[in-house]
Scaffold this motif. Structure first.
Motif, PDB file in Angstrom:
ATOM      1  N   GLN A 180      31.607  62.865  -3.277  1.00 60.02           N
ATOM      2  CA  GLN A 180      30.159  62.777  -3.221  1.00 60.02           C
ATOM      3  C   GLN A 180      29.698  61.317  -3.814  1.00 60.02           C
ATOM      4  OE1 GLN A 180      27.525  65.990  -3.205  1.00 60.02           O
ATOM      5  NE2 GLN A 180      28.893  67.134  -4.546  1.00 60.02           N
ATOM      6  N   GLU A 181      28.840  60.653  -2.927  1.00 61.53           N
ATOM      7  CA  GLU A 181      28.211  59.394  -3.463  1.00 61.53           C
ATOM      8  C   GLU A 181      27.024  59.136  -2.539  1.00 61.53           C
ATOM      9  OE1 GLU A 181      30.263  55.812  -2.283  1.00 61.53           O
ATOM     10  OE2 GLU A 181      31.505  57.182  -1.183  1.00 61.53           O
ATOM     11  N   PRO A 182      26.068  58.268  -3.009  1.00 66.24           N
ATOM     12  CA  PRO A 182      25.055  57.865  -1.952  1.00 66.24           C
ATOM     13  C   PRO A 182      25.307  57.304  -0.938  1.00 66.24           C
ATOM     14  CG  PRO A 182      24.509  56.880  -4.317  1.00 66.24           C
ATOM     15  CD  PRO A 182      26.001  57.664  -4.340  1.00 66.24           C
ATOM     16  N   LYS A 183      24.524  57.488   0.396  1.00 65.02           N
ATOM     17  CA  LYS A 183      24.954  56.962   1.593  1.00 65.02           C
ATOM     18  C   LYS A 183      23.650  56.156   2.107  1.00 65.02           C
ATOM     19  CE  LYS A 183      27.621  60.808   3.447  1.00 65.02           C
ATOM     20  NZ  LYS A 183      27.831  61.749   2.344  1.00 65.02           N
ATOM     21  N   GLY A 184      23.997  55.118   2.719  1.00 57.95           N
ATOM     22  CA  GLY A 184      22.969  54.421   3.541  1.00 57.95           C
ATOM     23  C   GLY A 184      23.300  52.623   3.300  1.00 57.95           C
ATOM     24  N   VAL A 187      20.542  51.660   0.817  1.00 60.90           N
ATOM     25  CA  VAL A 187      20.481  52.322  -0.608  1.00 60.90           C
ATOM     26  C   VAL A 187      21.637  51.744  -1.354  1.00 60.90           C
ATOM     27  CG1 VAL A 187      21.158  54.385  -1.700  1.00 60.90           C
ATOM     28  CG2 VAL A 187      20.004  54.428   0.593  1.00 60.90           C
ATOM     29  N   PRO A 188      21.312  51.400  -2.734  1.00 61.11           N
ATOM     30  CA  PRO A 188      22.210  50.653  -3.614  1.00 61.11           C
ATOM     31  C   PRO A 188      23.472  51.801  -3.957  1.00 61.11           C
ATOM     32  CG  PRO A 188      19.993  50.686  -4.644  1.00 61.11           C
ATOM     33  CD  PRO A 188      20.094  51.510  -3.337  1.00 61.11           C
ATOM     34  N   ALA A 189      24.615  51.017  -3.950  1.00 64.01           N
ATOM     35  CA  ALA A 189      26.041  51.627  -4.466  1.00 64.01           C
ATOM     36  C   ALA A 189      25.614  52.253  -5.818  1.00 64.01           C
ATOM     37  CB  ALA A 189      27.156  50.899  -4.037  1.00 64.01           C
ATOM     38  N   LEU A 190      26.480  53.201  -6.324  1.00 59.78           N
ATOM     39  CA  LEU A 190      26.586  53.702  -7.690  1.00 59.78           C
ATOM     40  C   LEU A 190      27.153  52.381  -8.336  1.00 59.78           C
ATOM     41  CD1 LEU A 190      27.343  57.160  -7.571  1.00 59.78           C
ATOM     42  CD2 LEU A 190      25.550  56.127  -8.176  1.00 59.78           C
ATOM     43  N   LEU A 191      26.777  52.064  -9.653  1.00 59.36           N
ATOM     44  CA  LEU A 191      27.263  50.970 -10.449  1.00 59.36           C
ATOM     45  C   LEU A 191      27.980  51.252 -11.691  1.00 59.36           C
ATOM     46  CD1 LEU A 191      23.828  48.946 -10.555  1.00 59.36           C
ATOM     47  CD2 LEU A 191      25.797  48.323  -9.223  1.00 59.36           C
ATOM     48  N   PRO A 192      29.291  50.523 -12.088  1.00 56.37           N
ATOM     49  CA  PRO A 192      29.984  50.730 -13.100  1.00 56.37           C
ATOM     50  C   PRO A 192      28.953  50.768 -14.194  1.00 56.37           C
ATOM     51  CG  PRO A 192      30.499  48.654 -12.034  1.00 56.37           C
ATOM     52  CD  PRO A 192      29.459  49.465 -11.160  1.00 56.37           C
ATOM     53  N   ARG A 193      29.702  51.087 -15.380  1.00 59.41           N
ATOM     54  CA  ARG A 193      28.703  50.913 -16.613  1.00 59.41           C
ATOM     55  C   ARG A 193      29.415  50.180 -17.831  1.00 59.41           C
ATOM     56  NH1 ARG A 193      26.334  54.273 -13.520  1.00 59.41           N
ATOM     57  NH2 ARG A 193      24.923  55.726 -14.157  1.00 59.41           N
ATOM     58  N   ALA A 223      25.452  51.246  -0.764  1.00 55.77           N
ATOM     59  CA  ALA A 223      26.256  52.364  -0.587  1.00 55.77           C
ATOM     60  C   ALA A 223      27.254  52.324   0.561  1.00 55.77           C
ATOM     61  CB  ALA A 223      25.450  53.768  -0.741  1.00 55.77           C
ATOM     62  N   ASP A 224      26.723  52.052   1.540  1.00 59.79           N
ATOM     63  CA  ASP A 224      27.582  52.225   2.743  1.00 59.79           C
ATOM     64  C   ASP A 224      28.632  51.267   2.881  1.00 59.79           C
ATOM     65  OD1 ASP A 224      26.469  54.594   3.731  1.00 59.79           O
ATOM     66  OD2 ASP A 224      25.545  53.607   5.597  1.00 59.79           O
ATOM     67  N   ASP A 225      28.525  50.159   2.090  1.00 65.29           N
ATOM     68  CA  ASP A 225      29.510  48.964   2.151  1.00 65.29           C
ATOM     69  C   ASP A 225      30.685  49.437   1.529  1.00 65.29           C
ATOM     70  OD1 ASP A 225      30.579  46.691   2.116  1.00 65.29           O
ATOM     71  OD2 ASP A 225      29.011  45.505   1.348  1.00 65.29           O
ATOM     72  N   HIS A 226      31.690  50.237   2.071  1.00 64.82           N
ATOM     73  CA  HIS A 226      32.827  50.933   1.203  1.00 64.82           C
ATOM     74  C   HIS A 226      33.985  49.492   1.053  1.00 64.82           C
ATOM     75  CE1 HIS A 226      32.016  55.409   1.478  1.00 64.82           C
ATOM     76  NE2 HIS A 226      31.005  54.785   1.686  1.00 64.82           N
ATOM     77  N   ASP A 227      33.899  48.692   1.785  1.00 59.90           N
ATOM     78  CA  ASP A 227      34.928  47.584   1.720  1.00 59.90           C
ATOM     79  C   ASP A 227      34.541  46.846   0.441  1.00 59.90           C
ATOM     80  OD1 ASP A 227      36.086  48.525   3.968  1.00 59.90           O
ATOM     81  OD2 ASP A 227      35.646  46.563   5.074  1.00 59.90           O
ATOM     82  N   ARG A 228      33.318  46.780  -0.132  1.00 59.63           N
ATOM     83  CA  ARG A 228      32.924  46.147  -1.267  1.00 59.63           C
ATOM     84  C   ARG A 228      32.521  46.621  -2.276  1.00 59.63           C
ATOM     85  NH1 ARG A 228      29.608  40.939   0.544  1.00 59.63           N
ATOM     86  NH2 ARG A 228      28.189  42.558   1.416  1.00 59.63           N
ATOM     87  N   ARG A 229      31.933  47.920  -2.127  1.00 63.12           N
ATOM     88  CA  ARG A 229      31.304  48.577  -3.338  1.00 63.12           C
ATOM     89  C   ARG A 229      32.070  49.296  -4.364  1.00 63.12           C
ATOM     90  NH1 ARG A 229      33.930  52.504  -2.067  1.00 63.12           N
ATOM     91  NH2 ARG A 229      33.193  54.717  -1.468  1.00 63.12           N
ATOM     92  N   PHE A 230      31.650  49.295  -5.645  1.00 64.29           N
ATOM     93  CA  PHE A 230      32.515  49.724  -6.833  1.00 64.29           C
ATOM     94  C   PHE A 230      32.940  51.217  -6.578  1.00 64.29           C
ATOM     95  CE2 PHE A 230      32.865  51.977 -10.673  1.00 64.29           C
ATOM     96  CZ  PHE A 230      33.557  51.479 -11.639  1.00 64.29           C
ATOM     97  N   PHE A 231      34.230  51.364  -6.663  1.00 62.18           N
ATOM     98  CA  PHE A 231      34.704  52.846  -7.054  1.00 62.18           C
ATOM     99  C   PHE A 231      35.164  53.329  -8.185  1.00 62.18           C
ATOM    100  CE2 PHE A 231      37.412  56.474  -5.788  1.00 62.18           C
ATOM    101  CZ  PHE A 231      36.895  57.477  -4.872  1.00 62.18           C
ATOM    102  N   GLU A 232      36.122  52.373  -8.656  1.00 58.12           N
ATOM    103  CA  GLU A 232      36.699  52.935  -9.971  1.00 58.12           C
ATOM    104  C   GLU A 232      37.546  51.721 -10.482  1.00 58.12           C
ATOM    105  OE1 GLU A 232      39.285  56.398  -9.207  1.00 58.12           O
ATOM    106  OE2 GLU A 232      40.730  55.024  -8.154  1.00 58.12           O
TER     107      GLU A 232
END
Ligand code: FUB
Length: 331
Positions: A180-184, A187-193, A223-232
């Motif tokens: 699960q993760e934010p969508k939109g 909507v900002p993607a989740l950020l690393p820490r 959040a919807d920018d799956h080609d660029r947003r942080f995952f891990e």
């Protein structure tokens, strides 16, 4: 055989499966701190349950392409009082005269935390873990960076099975577990820490902060920018006075990066340097050795595509005159 297949790098080792390589130069050699993948009968799922590792081995090499030494078991889950299962991607650092191993694992409640262990005998360990995880730590994939002024930082975080999305206002929300993760698109993607580490590297010296990754207009990646947003798979290195924050985009399977002027960010997205490999995950480190720069990464070619049986490889990278990264043409 095609040319690209002929040129495909070989795994560093083939007697065990290894993944998530964190490479550092210590005492004149490259030391690689990988996950140690193992066979199991847990089926593939998007929570990552099949990544069911129980120990770490440390590898070292004196030259790229040369012999690789497996130093044997460096830390075992059974020896860490707070761990229940899943020793995931580790990293190491030399802080205050000691070699430290940072590692994520699930605690007895099933929540990922980050532990630290200290070596009793040089960069390859063995390591003895602190009895509790780092206070205030959560999620996965710790990556250390020691700046030229001696300040050390720990980056971490991973979404879906890595539970980053479960942390809301400092509390763990189990209903957010899983893929699960934010969508939109707005909507900002989740950020690393990131947190500064204390002088001995065993605790956070101050608060945990979000690491901003911005697009070319200075806006947070969405959040919807799956080609660029942080995952891990965070990693930080410094080149030409700039800080490079690199990471995996997860379900789109790229290794991407941003460039910034501070180890705390923000980082402006600058592109990607590895296309999808065989296997679901992609994870890496970048290190300078003897005047050249290398990308350590993994793929599942040796296991013929089994996503939890990975092998670490290395390729040379180069920078262009803008500081952009690409794989060296001749490997
Ligand atoms: O190895 C287990 C997990 O797979 C890592 O923590 C992630 O980065 C992914 O590579």
């Amino acid at each position: 055989m095609t040319d690209s297949a002929k040129m495909a790098p070989e795994p560093l080792v083939t007697h065990i499966y290894t993944a998530d390589p964190s490479a550092h130069v210590f005492e004149g050699k490259i030391y690689v701190y990988p996950s140690h993948d193992r066979e199991n009968d847990i089926g593939f799922n998007d929570n990552g349950d099949q990544y069911d590792m129980v120990d770490y081995h440390v590898l070292s090499l004196s030259e790229i392409g040369g012999a690789v030494t497996d130093h044997g078991v460096a830390l075992t889950a059974a020896d860490v009082p707070w761990v229940s299962k899943q020793l995931w991607a580790p990293d190491a650092a030399f802080i205050d005269g000691k070699y430290l191993l940072y590692f994520p694992a699930r605690d007895k409640e099933g929540i990922f935390r980050i532990g630290v262990a200290v070596s009793t005998d040089g960069p390859a360990g063995p390591f003895v873990a602190d009895p509790e995880p780092i206070p205030g730590s959560f999620s996965i994939d710790p990556a250390s960076f020691v700046d030229d002024d001696g300040q050390a930082y720990l980056y971490f975080g991973g979404i879906w099975g890595g539970q980053l999305q479960c942390w809301v206002d400092g509390k763990f929300d189990d209903s957010m577990s899983g893929p699960q993760e934010p969508k939109g698109s707005d909507v900002p993607a989740l950020l690393p820490r990131v947190a500064k580490l204390s002088a001995d590297g065993h605790t956070f010296a101050d608060e945990v902060r979000e690491v901003q990754i911005l697009d070319e207009s200075g806006n947070l990646l969405v959040a919807d920018d799956h080609d660029r947003r942080f995952f891990e798979a965070a990693w930080v290195h410094k080149y030409n006075g700039k800080y490079y924050f690199s990471y995996s985009t997860g379900d789109s399977h790229f290794l991407a990066y941003g460039i910034g002027d501070s180890p705390l960010g923000p980082f402006t997205y600058a592109g990607r340097f590895l296309e999808p490999v065989v296997g679901w995950t992609t994870h890496h480190s970048i290190v300078e050795f003897q005047g050249k720069w290398y990308l350590f990464y993994h793929d599942c070619e040796l296991s013929k595509g089994v996503s939890h049986l990975r092998s670490v490889k290395v390729r040379e990278i180069v920078y262009d005159d803008q500081g952009k990264i690409s794989l060296a043409e001749k490997q």
